[in-house]
Design an enzyme around this catalytic site. Sequence first.
Site, mmCIF file in Angstrom:
data_model
loop_
_atom_site.group_PDB
_atom_site.id
_atom_site.type_symbol
_atom_site.label_atom_id
_atom_site.label_comp_id
_atom_site.label_asym_id
_atom_site.label_seq_id
_atom_site.Cartn_x
_atom_site.Cartn_y
_atom_site.Cartn_z
ATOM 1 N N CYS A 196 -0.253 5.666 -2.744
ATOM 2 C CA CYS A 196 0.679 5.789 -1.611
ATOM 3 C C CYS A 196 1.527 7.040 -1.775
ATOM 4 O O CYS A 196 2.155 7.237 -2.813
ATOM 5 C CB CYS A 196 1.580 4.554 -1.531
ATOM 6 S SG CYS A 196 2.873 4.700 -0.269
ATOM 7 N N ARG A 208 -1.122 12.291 5.454
ATOM 8 C CA ARG A 208 -1.969 11.626 6.449
ATOM 9 C C ARG A 208 -3.372 11.485 5.891
ATOM 10 O O ARG A 208 -3.859 12.380 5.197
ATOM 11 C CB ARG A 208 -2.023 12.465 7.738
ATOM 12 C CG ARG A 208 -2.748 11.789 8.901
ATOM 13 C CD ARG A 208 -1.872 10.730 9.520
ATOM 14 N NE ARG A 208 -2.418 10.221 10.776
ATOM 15 C CZ ARG A 208 -3.085 9.085 10.901
ATOM 16 N NH1 ARG A 208 -3.330 8.347 9.843
ATOM 17 N NH2 ARG A 208 -3.515 8.670 12.077
ATOM 18 N N SER A 232 -1.165 18.030 10.349
ATOM 19 C CA SER A 232 -2.430 18.666 10.002
ATOM 20 C C SER A 232 -2.100 20.001 9.355
ATOM 21 O O SER A 232 -0.929 20.400 9.309
ATOM 22 C CB SER A 232 -3.292 18.880 11.250
ATOM 23 O OG SER A 232 -4.542 19.445 10.899
ATOM 24 N N CYS A 249 -3.235 3.165 2.141
ATOM 25 C CA CYS A 249 -3.259 1.864 1.466
ATOM 26 C C CYS A 249 -4.318 0.954 2.055
ATOM 27 O O CYS A 249 -5.041 0.261 1.330
ATOM 28 C CB CYS A 249 -1.880 1.206 1.534
ATOM 29 S SG CYS A 249 -1.244 0.969 3.215
ATOM 30 N N CYS A 264 7.281 4.053 4.844
ATOM 31 C CA CYS A 264 5.901 4.319 5.263
ATOM 32 C C CYS A 264 5.811 5.503 6.227
ATOM 33 O O CYS A 264 6.504 5.540 7.250
ATOM 34 C CB CYS A 264 5.313 3.072 5.918
ATOM 35 S SG CYS A 264 3.631 3.275 6.513
ATOM 36 N N THR A 283 -9.413 19.169 15.119
ATOM 37 C CA THR A 283 -8.684 19.212 16.389
ATOM 38 C C THR A 283 -9.600 19.616 17.535
ATOM 39 O O THR A 283 -9.568 19.017 18.618
ATOM 40 C CB THR A 283 -7.487 20.171 16.293
ATOM 41 O OG1 THR A 283 -6.622 19.751 15.238
ATOM 42 C CG2 THR A 283 -6.701 20.193 17.596
ATOM 43 N N CYS A 338 0.298 6.891 6.969
ATOM 44 C CA CYS A 338 -0.894 7.648 6.586
ATOM 45 C C CYS A 338 -2.133 6.780 6.539
ATOM 46 O O CYS A 338 -3.249 7.296 6.594
ATOM 47 C CB CYS A 338 -0.673 8.350 5.248
ATOM 48 S SG CYS A 338 -0.715 7.257 3.807
#
Length: 625
Positions: A569, A372, A123, A600, A594, A408, A597
Amino acid sequence: MLIHTMFPASRYSIQAQRCIRVLKTVKADHAPPQLYTWRWKCSSAVTPRITSHYTICPRDKDPRWEGVEMERFADEADVVIVGGGPAGLSAAIRLKQLANEQEKELRVCLVEKASQIGAHTLSGACLEPSALNELFSDWKERGAPLNTPVTEDVFSLLTKKYRIPVPMLPGLPMNNHGNYIVRLGHFVRWLGEQAEELGVEIYPGYAAAEVLFHEDGSVKGIATNDVGIAKDGSPKDVFERGMELHAKVTLFGEGCHGHLAKQLYRQFNLRENCEPQTYAIGLKEVWLIDEKKWRPGRVEHSVGWPLNRNTYGGSFLYHLNEGEPLVALGVVVGLDYTNPYLSPFREFQRWKHHPFIAKTLEGGNRIAYGARALNEGGYQCLPKVTFPGGMLIGCSPGFMNVPKIKGTHTAMKSGMLAAEAIFPKVTAKDLASETAGLHVPEYEDNLKKSWIWKELYSVRNIRPSFHSYFGLYGGMVYTGVFYWILRGKEPWTLKHAGLDSAQLRPAKECTAIEYPKPDGKLSFDLLSSVALSGTNHEGDQPPHLTLKDDSVPVANNLAIYDGPEQRFCPAGVYEYVPLETGEGMRLQINAQNCVHCKTCDIKDPSQNINWVVPEGSGGPAYNGM
């Protein structure tokens, strides 16, 4: 099988130690010889086989699995929590706080797919401490890693070469007075330590792969993923079945676009009365900069260049105060963009060349990278969050406050509210329930009475206000007039554009975007960036990026949209390469790249990609991202 733990084994509870011993020792019988000549019924002679995962190609139809022992060990808990993020850990902590206060026995088990708590957490992050104050009023004395109070708040509208300062008026969502710049992975790790000290059983390195149901349809618990499966889908000699964790109530806090939450939406029709969720992708780097340019506590946000007015997005640059001149920076791009040639990663790289940004980074060194997806739908897109046997918490249903760029505090509060609703039910002597899995609708009732609901409702129109002819500028005017003056009390609610996957226009209708080559100083190529994420997966396992139909990528995505998965991606997982015959193209999936995140799964215009969990502990290894 290795058990990855962030805490010494001696500090686990007796039940946790017993469970770990079982996880280490349960072994399935050896598989029969692999039959490499067998062909999947789900592939064809025309389309090269890509997907070998059992969720697409069932094992009961595969002769290589005949005779393999498939029984799973099962364990019982009062509450099982999926996901060791802010929501899941806050729920676990609050449950054990209540149990300890009332001197009641309560077994709480939490599973997390990362090898360590916090290793998959990413984050910005600028943390609003409201929920933390409620969870631990003495968090400072406990050593919570909130080391950087915000001292400066800067907001800008960027053109290609210039910066237009935007005043940060009190009361606007982006005002960060009283907040802290944090490395969220470190904060989550600290939460994990607090949870473990209270008696929560934490199992990092175990991915929840399947939702289990009672005969009456209520949720029974989860099963962790099987391990020891070869890339072609056959069992290895070291194959081990996952284990089942049963509970009175299961909390799903997987984060944005959780793969189990997707199943629950369908199973219980949880999205019946809300809009489709809309998302963004956030890309982030951490840099070590020249100390002369370091201004600890300074928060910078910007909108505008390099994105056009009709592409929602923005950027951040935060100066951390952690003993060395570190800055965290990134770009967020709304996944409702329409041009298939847009690359969020490359937009991020060229943003760093803006004079206002470059002056901070020049002479510095990039030390971390990650990406992310994040929920952006807000109030209009909130699903029903309770169902028999379980509930959704945190970023899984989508409690992020988009104008604040913060989720959060709301994620933590949702976990705490869930715990407070659950506790009297699971500890009652006379457990009364119409279903085998407890249904706790009080959680949703309490959410609607909480400051989460009030906060999300007040900003509900800001994000969809960008869907006008004026785009960015219309959204800024709307925020300034209606939010700042009316505080979200306008008597209407705007709608989002719909599914992000449905927004792309055919490539022939769009202009290709020419991105500059990376200079290796401020901007970088994709693969060297992924290397900084610490991403690693067992190579010999079925790709966890599964395709419902292996023929769709070339026939639809490449033919109509020029293969947008190559660009959306942020980790180089997807690429189109020539067929071995030299005629035509095929999709190649580099699953080992990968970073989890989920972009896709969200943006694929064919909705043919289904992200599932890989073997436990696989994925990025973020250190305080």
